[in-house]
Design an enzyme around this catalytic site. Structure first.
Site, PDB file in Angstrom:
ATOM      1  N   ARG A 101      11.790  -4.195  12.045  1.00 44.09           N
ATOM      2  CA  ARG A 101      10.756  -3.511  12.842  1.00 44.09           C
ATOM      3  C   ARG A 101       9.997  -4.554  13.652  1.00 44.09           C
ATOM      4  NH1 ARG A 101       7.264  -0.044   8.571  1.00 44.09           N
ATOM      5  NH2 ARG A 101       5.634  -1.118   9.698  1.00 44.09           N
ATOM      6  N   ARG A 107      11.785  -7.874   5.450  1.00 41.46           N
ATOM      7  CA  ARG A 107      12.102  -6.437   5.426  1.00 41.46           C
ATOM      8  C   ARG A 107      13.112  -6.061   6.502  1.00 41.46           C
ATOM      9  NH1 ARG A 107       6.737  -2.896   4.333  1.00 41.46           N
ATOM     10  NH2 ARG A 107       6.630  -2.882   6.597  1.00 41.46           N
ATOM     11  N   ARG A 130      -9.662   1.783   8.755  1.00 42.09           N
ATOM     12  CA  ARG A 130      -9.156   0.449   9.048  1.00 42.09           C
ATOM     13  C   ARG A 130     -10.241  -0.407   9.695  1.00 42.09           C
ATOM     14  NH1 ARG A 130      -3.478   0.818   8.218  1.00 42.09           N
ATOM     15  NH2 ARG A 130      -2.383  -0.916   9.169  1.00 42.09           N
ATOM     16  N   ARG A 173      -1.135  -9.347  12.781  1.00 43.65           N
ATOM     17  CA  ARG A 173      -1.661  -8.225  11.979  1.00 43.65           C
ATOM     18  C   ARG A 173      -2.637  -8.735  10.919  1.00 43.65           C
ATOM     19  NH1 ARG A 173       3.540  -5.293   9.841  1.00 43.65           N
ATOM     20  NH2 ARG A 173       2.155  -3.693   9.039  1.00 43.65           N
ATOM     21  N   LYS A 196       0.828  -1.215   0.000  1.00 46.15           N
ATOM     22  CA  LYS A 196       0.000   0.000   0.000  1.00 46.15           C
ATOM     23  C   LYS A 196       0.863   1.266   0.000  1.00 46.15           C
ATOM     24  CE  LYS A 196      -2.703  -0.446   3.574  1.00 46.15           C
ATOM     25  NZ  LYS A 196      -2.188  -1.726   4.082  1.00 46.15           N
TER      26      LYS A 196
END
Ligand code: AMP
Length: 216
Positions: free
Chosen positions: A160, A127, A88, A171, A13
Site C-alpha cells: 500500500r 506489510r 485523530r 504518518r 489497532k
C-alpha cells in the site's frame, strides 16, 4: 462500553479492535476501513480521501467528522461502540464529546496501544496486501509461501502507498503532531489506560481485555 482506541500507525489497532469489539459485543467503527471501502467503491468521498491517505496525511475534518456522525447515528452504536482511528486530533475529540453530551453520554475509557517508532516502521514496511482478496501478509511475521503471491487466492501482493517507509515516517510525524495530544486530553479527564502493544498478538489482546474489563 464507549471506547476509543488510540496508538500510532502500526500499533495493531485494526487487529486489536476486531478482537476487543467481539469480546465485548460492541460495534467496531474504523474510519480507516470506512475510507478504504469508499476508495474501492470509487465514491466521491473515497476520491476525496484517497489523496490524503496515500500521502499519509489526515483527511480534512469536514469530511471525516460528517462521516463518523452518520455512522454513530446507526442504532447499533446507541449503547456502546469501539472507535478505531477516530478521533485523530483534539478538535475531533471535542466534537465527539459534544455529540455524546447531547445524549447525556460520555466515553468510558480510552485505550492507548503503546509501541515505539522503530517497531512501527518494521511492522508496516513489511506489510503486503492482496490485490484480489485484501488479505494482509507480512514479509517477516507471516510471509506467503511464494513471493508476491497470495496463498489464499493466488492474487498479486502489493505494498500500500501508505506502507512505504517514507510515508510511514510521515504518518508518524502526523501522529506526533496531531494525534498524540489526545493522550494529554484524555489523560487530564482520567479516561486513559495504556497497554504495551509489543509481542504476540494474543498477548496484547489479553492485556487489552484485562485493562478494559472493569468498564464493561
Ligand atoms: P488507519 O487505517 O486508521 O491508519 O487510517 C488510514 C488513513 O485514513 C489515515 O492515514 C488517514 O489518512 C485517514 N483517516 C483515518 N481516520 C481518520 C481521522 N479520524 N481523521 C482524518 N483522517 C483519518
Amino acid at each position: 462500553m464507549r471506547l476509543v482506541l488510540v496508538g500510532p500507525p502500526g500499533a495493531g489497532k485494526g487487529t486489536q479492535a476486531q478482537f476487543i469489539a467481539s469480546n465485548f459485543a460492541i460495534p467496531k467503527i474504523s474510519t480507516g476501513d470506512i475510507f478504504r471501502g469508499n476508495v474501492s467503491e470509487g465514491t466521491q468521498l473515497g476520491l476525496e480521501a484517497k489523496k490524503y491517505m496515500d500521502a499519509g496525511d489526515l483527511v480534512p475534518d469536514e469530511v471525516t467528522i460528517g462521516m463518523v456522525r452518520e455512522r454513530l447515528r446507526d442504532p447499533d452504536s446507541a449503547e456502546g461502540f469501539l472507535l478505531d482511528g477516530f478521533p485523530r486530533n483534539v478538535h475531533q475529540a471535542e466534537v465527539l464529546d459534544g455529540w455524546l453530551g447531547e445524549h447525556s453520554a460520555s466515553l468510558d475509557v480510552v485505550l492507548e496501544l503503546v509501541v515505539d517508532d522503530d517497531e512501527v516502521v518494521r511492522r508496516l514496511s513489511g506489510r503486503r496486501t492482496c490485490r484480489r482478496c485484501g488479505h494482509v501478509w507480512h514479509l517477516d511475521f507471516d510471509p506467503p509461501v511464494r513471493d508476491g503471491v497470495c496463498d489464499r487466492c493466488g492474487g498479486e501482493l502489493f505494498q500500500r502507498d501508505d506502507d512505504r517507509e517514507e510515508t510511514i515516517r510521515h504518518r508518524l510525524e502526523v501522529y506526533a503532531d496531531q494525534t498524540s495530544p489526545l493522550i494529554g486530553y484524555y489523560g487530564d479527564r482520567g479516561l486513559l489506560r495504556g497497554v504495551d502493544a509489543t509481542g504476540p498478538v494474543e498477548d496484547v489482546t489479553e492485556r487489552a481485555i484485562n485493562a478494559l474489563r472493569r468498564f464493561e
